[in-house]
Enzyme design. Structure first.
Site, PDB file in Angstrom:
ATOM      1  CD1 TRP A 145      -0.154  -1.519   3.124  1.00 46.67           C
ATOM      2  CD2 TRP A 145       0.588   0.586   3.282  1.00 46.67           C
ATOM      3  NE1 TRP A 145       0.640  -1.430   4.243  1.00 46.67           N
ATOM      4  CE2 TRP A 145       1.114  -0.143   4.363  1.00 46.67           C
ATOM      5  CE3 TRP A 145       0.913   1.938   3.177  1.00 46.67           C
ATOM      6  CZ2 TRP A 145       1.942   0.407   5.332  1.00 46.67           C
ATOM      7  CZ3 TRP A 145       1.748   2.503   4.135  1.00 46.67           C
ATOM      8  CH2 TRP A 145       2.262   1.744   5.201  1.00 46.67           C
ATOM      9  N   PRO A 177      -3.379  -5.954  -5.860  1.00 47.81           N
ATOM     10  CG  PRO A 177      -4.936  -4.244  -6.204  1.00 47.81           C
ATOM     11  CD  PRO A 177      -4.601  -5.653  -6.619  1.00 47.81           C
ATOM     12  CB  ALA A 178      -2.087  -3.346  -0.522  1.00 49.02           C
ATOM     13  N   GLY A 191       6.584  -6.490  -0.163  1.00 47.31           N
ATOM     14  CA  GLY A 191       5.835  -6.432   1.087  1.00 47.31           C
ATOM     15  C   GLY A 191       6.718  -6.871   2.236  1.00 47.31           C
ATOM     16  CD  GLU A 246      11.263  -3.708  -2.129  1.00 47.79           C
ATOM     17  OE1 GLU A 246      11.335  -3.786  -0.874  1.00 47.79           O
ATOM     18  OE2 GLU A 246      10.633  -2.831  -2.730  1.00 47.79           O
ATOM     19  CG  LEU A 247      11.020 -10.012   1.094  1.00 52.41           C
ATOM     20  CD1 LEU A 247      11.521 -11.297   1.679  1.00 52.41           C
ATOM     21  CD2 LEU A 247       9.526 -10.108   0.785  1.00 52.41           C
ATOM     22  CB  CYS A 303      10.829  -0.972   1.926  1.00 51.05           C
ATOM     23  SG  CYS A 303      10.402  -0.682   0.244  1.00 51.05           S
TER      24      CYS A 303
HETATM   25  P1  ADP Z   1       2.490  -4.652   4.902  1.00 42.16           P
HETATM   26  O1  ADP Z   1       2.943  -5.179   6.215  1.00 42.16           O
HETATM   27  O2  ADP Z   1       3.331  -3.578   4.343  1.00 42.16           O
HETATM   28  O3  ADP Z   1       1.018  -4.395   4.795  1.00 42.16           O
HETATM   29  P2  ADP Z   1       2.188  -7.191   3.665  1.00 42.16           P
HETATM   30  O4  ADP Z   1       3.346  -8.082   3.401  1.00 42.16           O
HETATM   31  O5  ADP Z   1       1.212  -7.592   4.706  1.00 42.16           O
HETATM   32  O6  ADP Z   1       2.826  -5.780   3.896  1.00 42.16           O
HETATM   33  O7  ADP Z   1       1.367  -6.937   2.328  1.00 42.16           O
HETATM   34  C1  ADP Z   1       1.940  -6.757   1.063  1.00 42.16           C
HETATM   35  C2  ADP Z   1       1.052  -7.401   0.035  1.00 42.16           C
HETATM   36  O8  ADP Z   1       0.973  -8.785   0.321  1.00 42.16           O
HETATM   37  C3  ADP Z   1      -0.383  -6.889   0.034  1.00 42.16           C
HETATM   38  O9  ADP Z   1      -0.857  -6.882  -1.306  1.00 42.16           O
HETATM   39  C4  ADP Z   1      -1.110  -7.933   0.842  1.00 42.16           C
HETATM   40  O10 ADP Z   1      -2.479  -8.016   0.533  1.00 42.16           O
HETATM   41  C5  ADP Z   1      -0.394  -9.173   0.356  1.00 42.16           C
HETATM   42  N1  ADP Z   1      -0.553 -10.344   1.231  1.00 42.16           N
HETATM   43  C6  ADP Z   1      -0.627 -10.385   2.569  1.00 42.16           C
HETATM   44  N2  ADP Z   1      -0.818 -11.657   2.988  1.00 42.16           N
HETATM   45  C7  ADP Z   1      -0.861 -12.434   1.876  1.00 42.16           C
HETATM   46  C8  ADP Z   1      -1.044 -13.834   1.626  1.00 42.16           C
HETATM   47  N3  ADP Z   1      -1.227 -14.700   2.634  1.00 42.16           N
HETATM   48  N4  ADP Z   1      -1.032 -14.276   0.340  1.00 42.16           N
HETATM   49  C9  ADP Z   1      -0.844 -13.414  -0.667  1.00 42.16           C
HETATM   50  N5  ADP Z   1      -0.690 -12.085  -0.505  1.00 42.16           N
HETATM   51  C10 ADP Z   1      -0.690 -11.599   0.746  1.00 42.16           C
END
Ligand code: ADP
Length: 474
Positions: free
Chosen positions: A146, A171-172, A223, A245-246, A279
């Protein structure tokens, strides 16, 4: 729930699909809605992506490049409406949202420029001629965060489409509106419907359906490290190649020989963009003893002047994305203080009439160190933990003592030191006297637990290609 046709570019409410609200983090006002998709929509979108990909791949690189250039031009043309969408769903100040649109457009321009220069190779072997063809990997997926809802998607979409892949985008859940608008712009610019698909809704359900479909041949994710780990595990079943990209935990090293004004500019730019929710934001400031006090004084002066408000009001800092983000920032500050840090600026929340309590004060913490949470976990807020160091070796050791390795920064007046320190930092992207090292032209990505794979530039395109070797006897 009726499965909607995966057109995927609709952003208008439809009667037969359940939707979820999208809100402005500044005040929780509803600013739009997106379809609550499920496994059926993922399957339908992959059907279309798989059906459309061979034709898309068979077009010349030049033809795809023209479309990528058209997408870039449309993004720039639509800067104002796009920036308004980004700001309303993500919260960042409008000026930053406009910059994000330009940044996003840059990925399409670079992809257009690079995709026509990707060459196959021939390798002479005794008695044979070997040819290496770089073939688009097929149906790709993008899972995006996001914090830069348009740009993080643009970097994946531009690279995948430019080389002839089709792409399914997730997308988020906080910020689907700019992604839906990008999909619409792409289709209007000539990307065939279905070659770019989008699903929105519960991440776990959508992720499971995506990773369970053997037709999906690539996932690019930006994410958290935690979700990255989960996706690595999920990718095992169908051996799906990943680019990840973590999380990051960028160190910024400020040496005695740095230009003080430039070092402070660097810190302000890198730390406070998007309220610290990037990030590549510096999370650990390592400042040499001889410049430490002057750097702190200057940083406190500049940071204390930052204004906060609704993104649409275009002040310096918008809200954090949600209450959990605010709680994390406060936890990091409290934990640092309980371990002996002193607060040189901020430390609390700004209360703004009519808005949610999501505006942490710009905060500067002194005497911070490895025992503190802020020194180990990404804070994702406007907090600058500072630590004094004496020698270059000490600073590098502290900087590298992290499981993460995305970005790093060096402020120094010496070219030699800049180059020497950069070569010893365990980070994927390093800004030497540069607070904005990530531009579309260059590869971006991390080392260690910050992930693998690169986005941007020519290397970004290569993530969506697989080399096929054809050997002929001569
Ligand atoms: P943040 O902590 O920055 O919100 P996340 O890693 O939770 O980052 O989210 C990044 C993306 O990963 C978002 O699009 C979120 O919806 C997605 N996401 C979170 N959990 C899962 C999952 N179990 N499977 C696939 N996508 C996911």
């Amino acid at each position: 729930m009726t499965s909607r046709p995966p057109s995927v570019v609709d952003s208008s409410p439809s009667v037969d699909t359940e939707r979820f609200d999208v809100t402005d983090p500044a005040d929780d006002a509803v600013v739009g809605s997106a379809p609550r998709d499920g496994a059926a929509e993922v399957r339908a979108a992959i059907d279309q992506a798989a059906a459309g990909q061979p034709d898309w791949a068979s077009r010349s690189a030049g033809a795809r490049a023209e479309i990528m250039d058209a997408v870039a031009a449309s993004l720039i043309h639509e800067t104002e409406p796009l920036a308004a969408i980004i700001t309303s769903e993500q919260g960042k100040p409008l000026r930053e949202a406009r910059a994000e649109v330009a940044y996003a457009a840059g990925f399409f321009t670079v992809a257009a420029r690079e995709c026509v220069r990707l060459d196959d190779e021939t390798i002479p072997v005794p008695g044979k001629l070997a040819e290496v063809r770089h073939r688009p990997i097929g149906v790709a997926a993008a899972i995006t965060p996001w914090n830069f809802p348009l740009a993080m998607l643009a970097k994946k979409t531009a690279a995948a489409l430019a080389v002839g892949c089709s792409q399914l985008v997730k997308p988020a859940e906080q910020t689907p509106l700019s992604a839906m608008r990008l999909a619409r712009i792409a289709v209007d610019s000539g990307v065939p419907v279905g070659v770019l698909g989008i699903v929105t809704g519960p991440p776990d359900v959508l992720g499971e359906a995506m990773f369970g479909d053997p037709r999906l041949r690539k996932v690019s994710f930006t994410g958290s490290t935690e979700v990255g780990r989960l996706l690595i595990a999920r990718s095992a079943a169908n051996i799906i190649p990943l680019s990840l990209e973590l999380g990051g935990h960028a160190p910024m090293l400020v040496f005695d020989d740095a230009d003080l004004g430039l070092a402070i500019d660097l810190a302000m730019t890198a730390k406070f963009r998007n309220g610290g929710q990037t990030c590549i934001a510096p999370n650990r400031f390592l400042v040499q003893a001889g410049i430490h006090d002057r750097f702190v004084e200057g940083l406190v002066e500049r940071a204390s002047a930052l204004t906060s408000g609704r993104g649409g009001d275009d002040l310096d800092l918008g809200p954090l994305i949600d209450d959990a983000a605010v709680a994390k920032v406060q936890r990091h500050i409290d934990d640092a203080v309980s371990h002996g840090a002193s607060v040189a600026l901020g430390g609390g929340l700004r209360s703004i009439a009519g808005l949610a309590d999501r505006f942490p004060e710009p905060t500067v913490l002194l005497q911070t160190g490895p025992k503190m949470q802020c020194w180990r976990e990404e804070t994702f807020g406007p907090v600058c933990p500072i630590r004094r160091f004496t020698s270059e070796d000490e600073a590098i050791e502290l900087a590298n003592a992290s499981p993460y390795g995305l970005a790093g920064y060096v402020a120094t007046g010496s070219c030699e030191r800049g180059s020497r320190v950069a070569s010893r930092l365990d980070c994927g992207i390093i800004g030497v006297n540069d607070g904005l090292p990530a531009v579309p032209d260059v590869p971006f990505g991390g080392v260690k637990q910050s992930g693998f794979g690169r986005e941007g530039g020519r290397l970004g395109l290569q993530e969506y290609l697989e080399p096929i070797t054809i050997s002929r006897r001569t």
